[in-house]
Design a protein around this motif. Structure first.
Motif, PDB file in Angstrom:
ATOM      1  N   GLU A  59      51.868  31.375  38.288  1.00 16.48           N
ATOM      2  CA  GLU A  59      51.067  31.369  37.067  1.00 16.48           C
ATOM      3  C   GLU A  59      49.729  32.080  37.198  1.00 16.48           C
ATOM      4  OE1 GLU A  59      52.699  27.287  34.948  1.00 16.48           O
ATOM      5  OE2 GLU A  59      50.680  27.318  35.767  1.00 16.48           O
ATOM      6  N   THR A  60      49.167  32.125  38.403  1.00 16.92           N
ATOM      7  CA  THR A  60      47.816  32.675  38.529  1.00 16.92           C
ATOM      8  C   THR A  60      47.706  33.788  39.564  1.00 16.92           C
ATOM      9  OG1 THR A  60      47.060  31.185  40.290  1.00 16.92           O
ATOM     10  CG2 THR A  60      46.928  30.356  38.031  1.00 16.92           C
TER      11      THR A  60
ATOM     12  N   LEU B  40      38.550  44.213  36.952  1.00 17.44           N
ATOM     13  CA  LEU B  40      39.355  43.592  35.897  1.00 17.44           C
ATOM     14  C   LEU B  40      40.026  42.328  36.435  1.00 17.44           C
ATOM     15  CD1 LEU B  40      41.226  46.640  34.256  1.00 17.44           C
ATOM     16  CD2 LEU B  40      39.351  45.314  33.262  1.00 17.44           C
ATOM     17  N   LYS B  41      40.266  41.378  35.535  1.00 22.76           N
ATOM     18  CA  LYS B  41      41.081  40.218  35.872  1.00 22.76           C
ATOM     19  C   LYS B  41      42.510  40.515  35.432  1.00 22.76           C
ATOM     20  CE  LYS B  41      38.906  37.034  33.454  1.00 22.76           C
ATOM     21  NZ  LYS B  41      37.843  37.752  32.735  1.00 22.76           N
ATOM     22  N   ARG B  42      43.469  39.804  36.022  1.00 19.35           N
ATOM     23  CA  ARG B  42      44.868  40.072  35.672  1.00 19.35           C
ATOM     24  C   ARG B  42      45.119  39.828  34.180  1.00 19.35           C
ATOM     25  NH1 ARG B  42      47.525  35.336  35.108  1.00 19.35           N
ATOM     26  NH2 ARG B  42      46.234  33.563  35.682  1.00 19.35           N
ATOM     27  N   THR B  43      44.366  38.881  33.599  1.00 19.25           N
ATOM     28  CA  THR B  43      44.558  38.560  32.181  1.00 19.25           C
ATOM     29  C   THR B  43      43.927  39.615  31.266  1.00 19.25           C
ATOM     30  OG1 THR B  43      42.676  37.075  32.491  1.00 19.25           O
ATOM     31  CG2 THR B  43      44.848  36.057  32.406  1.00 19.25           C
ATOM     32  N   ASP B  44      43.149  40.550  31.831  1.00 21.68           N
ATOM     33  CA  ASP B  44      42.562  41.625  31.021  1.00 21.68           C
ATOM     34  C   ASP B  44      43.577  42.731  30.712  1.00 21.68           C
ATOM     35  OD1 ASP B  44      40.070  40.428  31.108  1.00 21.68           O
ATOM     36  OD2 ASP B  44      39.465  41.492  32.934  1.00 21.68           O
ATOM     37  N   ILE B  45      44.657  42.795  31.498  1.00 15.28           N
ATOM     38  CA  ILE B  45      45.607  43.905  31.379  1.00 15.28           C
ATOM     39  C   ILE B  45      46.437  43.772  30.094  1.00 15.28           C
ATOM     40  CG2 ILE B  45      47.693  44.922  32.431  1.00 15.28           C
ATOM     41  CD1 ILE B  45      45.154  45.664  33.922  1.00 15.28           C
ATOM     42  N   GLY B  46      46.482  44.862  29.313  1.00 15.36           N
ATOM     43  CA  GLY B  46      47.150  44.813  28.021  1.00 15.36           C
ATOM     44  C   GLY B  46      48.658  45.027  28.085  1.00 15.36           C
ATOM     45  N   TRP B  73      51.397  34.271  33.568  1.00 13.61           N
ATOM     46  CA  TRP B  73      51.210  33.122  32.681  1.00 13.61           C
ATOM     47  C   TRP B  73      49.791  33.099  32.163  1.00 13.61           C
ATOM     48  CZ3 TRP B  73      54.497  29.848  30.475  1.00 13.61           C
ATOM     49  CH2 TRP B  73      53.950  28.759  29.780  1.00 13.61           C
ATOM     50  N   PRO B  74      49.536  32.941  30.863  1.00 11.97           N
ATOM     51  CA  PRO B  74      50.540  32.879  29.795  1.00 11.97           C
ATOM     52  C   PRO B  74      51.397  34.154  29.785  1.00 11.97           C
ATOM     53  CG  PRO B  74      48.324  32.394  28.975  1.00 11.97           C
ATOM     54  CD  PRO B  74      48.168  32.878  30.355  1.00 11.97           C
ATOM     55  N   PRO B  75      52.591  34.092  29.198  1.00 15.29           N
ATOM     56  CA  PRO B  75      53.517  35.233  29.224  1.00 15.29           C
ATOM     57  C   PRO B  75      52.837  36.554  28.862  1.00 15.29           C
ATOM     58  CG  PRO B  75      54.580  33.362  28.221  1.00 15.29           C
ATOM     59  CD  PRO B  75      53.149  32.946  28.458  1.00 15.29           C
ATOM     60  N   ILE B  76      53.191  37.603  29.595  1.00 14.84           N
ATOM     61  CA  ILE B  76      52.501  38.884  29.435  1.00 14.84           C
ATOM     62  C   ILE B  76      53.386  39.909  28.732  1.00 14.84           C
ATOM     63  CG2 ILE B  76      51.004  38.528  31.437  1.00 14.84           C
ATOM     64  CD1 ILE B  76      52.907  40.368  33.041  1.00 14.84           C
ATOM     65  N   ASN B  77      52.735  40.961  28.260  1.00 17.20           N
ATOM     66  CA  ASN B  77      53.374  42.094  27.594  1.00 17.20           C
ATOM     67  C   ASN B  77      53.878  43.019  28.698  1.00 17.20           C
ATOM     68  OD1 ASN B  77      54.077  44.080  25.793  1.00 17.20           O
ATOM     69  ND2 ASN B  77      51.994  44.455  25.037  1.00 17.20           N
ATOM     70  N   GLU B  78      55.204  43.014  28.937  1.00 18.71           N
ATOM     71  CA  GLU B  78      55.707  43.646  30.164  1.00 18.71           C
ATOM     72  C   GLU B  78      57.010  44.380  29.914  1.00 18.71           C
ATOM     73  OE1 GLU B  78      58.143  43.560  33.939  1.00 18.71           O
ATOM     74  OE2 GLU B  78      58.568  42.532  32.045  1.00 18.71           O
ATOM     75  N   ALA B 105      46.340  49.174  31.238  1.00 17.50           N
ATOM     76  CA  ALA B 105      47.733  48.925  31.631  1.00 17.50           C
ATOM     77  C   ALA B 105      47.860  48.978  33.150  1.00 17.50           C
ATOM     78  CB  ALA B 105      48.662  49.953  30.993  1.00 17.50           C
ATOM     79  N   LEU B 106      48.812  48.190  33.634  1.00 20.96           N
ATOM     80  CA  LEU B 106      49.120  48.170  35.065  1.00 20.96           C
ATOM     81  C   LEU B 106      50.544  48.679  35.255  1.00 20.96           C
ATOM     82  CD1 LEU B 106      48.584  47.107  38.038  1.00 20.96           C
ATOM     83  CD2 LEU B 106      49.649  44.976  37.270  1.00 20.96           C
ATOM     84  N   ILE B 107      50.689  49.652  36.149  1.00 19.30           N
ATOM     85  CA  ILE B 107      52.024  50.164  36.471  1.00 19.30           C
ATOM     86  C   ILE B 107      52.229  49.985  37.966  1.00 19.30           C
ATOM     87  CG2 ILE B 107      53.551  52.193  36.443  1.00 19.30           C
ATOM     88  CD1 ILE B 107      50.507  52.315  34.318  1.00 19.30           C
ATOM     89  N   TYR B 108      53.349  49.390  38.343  1.00 21.19           N
ATOM     90  CA  TYR B 108      53.593  49.259  39.781  1.00 21.19           C
ATOM     91  C   TYR B 108      55.043  49.590  40.100  1.00 21.19           C
ATOM     92  CZ  TYR B 108      55.577  44.616  38.771  1.00 21.19           C
ATOM     93  OH  TYR B 108      56.336  43.598  38.282  1.00 21.19           O
TER      94      TYR B 108
END
Lengths: 170, 352
Positions: A59-60, B40-46, B73-78, B105-108
């Motif tokens: 989750e994190t 950036l935080k992981r939750t910042d990624i669009g 989490w919460p569910p992401i746009n992926e 955006a994050l691409i891996y």
């Protein structure tokens, strides 16, 4: 045009071998279950205990370094009754696949439930692992043959699952 | 057209075999460090998009398991591309053009060839009814291509070796390189052939690795990065499937992609070519119209490491990094997949 017959199948066998690497957390779990011990990893942000353990919180994404030992008892979270065999299925039908929440864990694991009538199985039912003989233990989930009812009073499944969900980060 | 840039790139060390970690454990530190590097935080990624292949991993839905690395989490746009990750970056670019609410955006990408036998696994990308059963492996197919080039007088075995010499020399300055060093073509040519006319130095290394890129749009990119590497063109084309239908000494799909992406609209300081086999490097230089004033594969190219499915993203990242740090002003990154350069994607990057 003369009538043509369809080619109904071609036989093209493919065999590719892989040497799978389970990773640090799963390797830890497999080494542990070889000794008859179930373990979980603790999320530093939510306190949730994941079994099987992961290296990073689902989750994190925080690294999960704390490992806790878990009991081989728990409760049925949900289950299904399988009535039709699929190809190569070793299990006799009907049998029950269940999500079992181990005591001390916040994520249910999947396993079989036996030694009871299928119609008696219900969410909240208390169960305990039935292990193979210690001489047969390997790095495998199959060290546990199945779970069986303990006969204890049912656990308050709704309350317990609600409590787990409330640990999630919003 | 919305201005979109690459603002950060990171990757694991290129290793022959990663025996300790699983996919998520390889990716998580790369993504974590990359996010930290741009604040950036992981939750910042669009939007998040990845590239990989279950065939390489030998397990179904390996990309879903890799999601453990993201903290989804919460569910992401992926989304996910079953193949080379440059195409995942393309999907992301298209998505960002269409949805202006996505600013970052994050691409891996990740690949672990060590778990299976790459030559066997790669035969499975051929026509499953007529070709795959006779197991035309990638090295044999690339050797057919090399043979056509020799027969047509386009290049010699020494020319192929020179590509390896150049790549391995450049790789000496790459701290994450799996292979590097000073060699000379004459010595390399004394090695036996694997599939004539190809020798070991003509073939890509087997690599386990992961890589990631962060993209951002317009002013968001300028805010997060001093000198973003702007995407000025990105195009992909595909050649016909049957190798017998193609002139293997040329790569029309790469040429068309390069024209459409606008490679020739300015000076190309650097180019990273996704040429798994050395003869393909020569084909691609011509197809992309690259001249002597372009440094080819400053990172060491495919010879420095080949984390297959991530390799094409590494090409983009290596060009982007050199623009971000001011070493280059304009560069071209090429990605490919399929037998004998069947599919090609070309990205033109530029600093402001």
């Amino acid at each position: 045009m003369s009538e043509t017959k369809p080619v109904k199948y071609v036989n093209t066998p493919i065999c590719v071998d892989f040497d799978y690497t389970p990773g640090k957390a799963t390797s830890n779990f497999l080494r542990s279950i070889k000794k008859g011990q179930l373990i979980g990893s603790v999320c530093p942000d939510t306190g949730k205990v994941y079994c099987p353990p992961r290296s990073y919180s689902v989750e994190t994404a925080s690294p999960m370094t704390e490992i806790v030992e878990l009991a081989d008892t728990g409760m049925v979270y949900t289950f299904c009754i399988v009535n039709i065999k699929f190809y190569d299925q070793a299990q006799e039908v009907p049998y029950v696949s269940a999500y079992i929440l181990l005591d001390g864990a916040d994520l249910p694991i999947m396993h079989l439930i036996q030694e009871c009538e299928v119609e008696d199985i219900r969410p909240g039912m208390r169960v305990k692992a039935v292990w193979r003989d210690e001489s047969e233990w390997t790095e495998s989930m199959e060290n546990i043959k199945y779970f069986k009812p303990t006969g204890e009073p049912d656990a308050p499944v709704g309350e317990i699952m609600e409590n787990i969900r409330s640990k999630s980060h919003a | 057209m919305r201005d979109i840039a690459i603002i950060a790139f990171g990757q694991t060390e290129n290793k022959r075999t990663e025996r300790l970690l699983n996919e998520a454990e390889m990716i998580a530190p790369v993504v974590g460090d990359l996010l930290k590097s741009v604040g950036l935080k992981r939750t910042d990624i669009g939007f998040t998009c990845s590239g990989s292949s279950d065939y390489l991993a030998g397990q179904p839905f390996s990309f879903v398991m890799a999601l453990d690395a993201l903290g989804a989490w919460p569910p992401i746009n992926e989304s996910h591309t079953e193949g080379e990750t440059a195409w995942a970056l393309y999907e992301t670019w298209v998505k960002m053009q269409a949805d202006e609410e996505i600013e970052t955006a994050l691409i891996y990408g990740f690949g672990r060839q060590s778990m299976g036998s790459p030559r066997e696994v790669m035969t499975l990308m051929n026509n499953p009814y007529l070709e795959a059963p006779i197991q035309p492996d990638t090295i044999s197919q690339a050797a057919l291509q090399a043979r056509v080039m020799i027969d047509k007088g386009i290049a010699t075995e020494k020319d192929f070796a020179e590509v390896a010499v150049r790549n391995l020399k450049h790789a000496k300055s790459n701290p994450l390189a799996q292979c590097s060093g000073d060699f000379d073509a004459e010595t390399l040519l004394k090695d036996p052939t694997i599939a004539s006319p190809l020798r070991k130095h003509d073939c890509p290394p087997i690599t386990d690795g992961a890589c990631a890129i962060i993209m951002a749009a317009g002013d968001k990119a300028r805010e997060l990065c001093k000198r973003p590497a702007w995407i000025r063109g990105i195009e992909h084309r595909i050649d016909v499937q049957a190798l017998g239908q193609r002139d293997l000494s040329e790569c029309p799909s790469a040429k068309l992609a390069a024209e459409a992406a606008g490679v020739s609209k300015g000076k190309v300081d650097i180019a990273e070519l996704h040429a798994p086999f050395t003869p393909q490097d020569i084909i691609l230089q011509k197809a992309l119209g690259l001249g002597d004033d372009t440094v080819i594969n400053p990172s060491g190219g495919i010879h420095q490491g080949n984390p297959m499915m991530g390799t094409s993203l590494v090409r983009i990242g290596e060009v982007a990094n050199r623009i971000i740090n001011g070493e280059a002003d304009r560069g071209v990154a090429h990605g490919s997949q399929g037998p004998c350069l069947q599919q090609n994607i070309v990205t033109v990057l530029e600093g402001e």
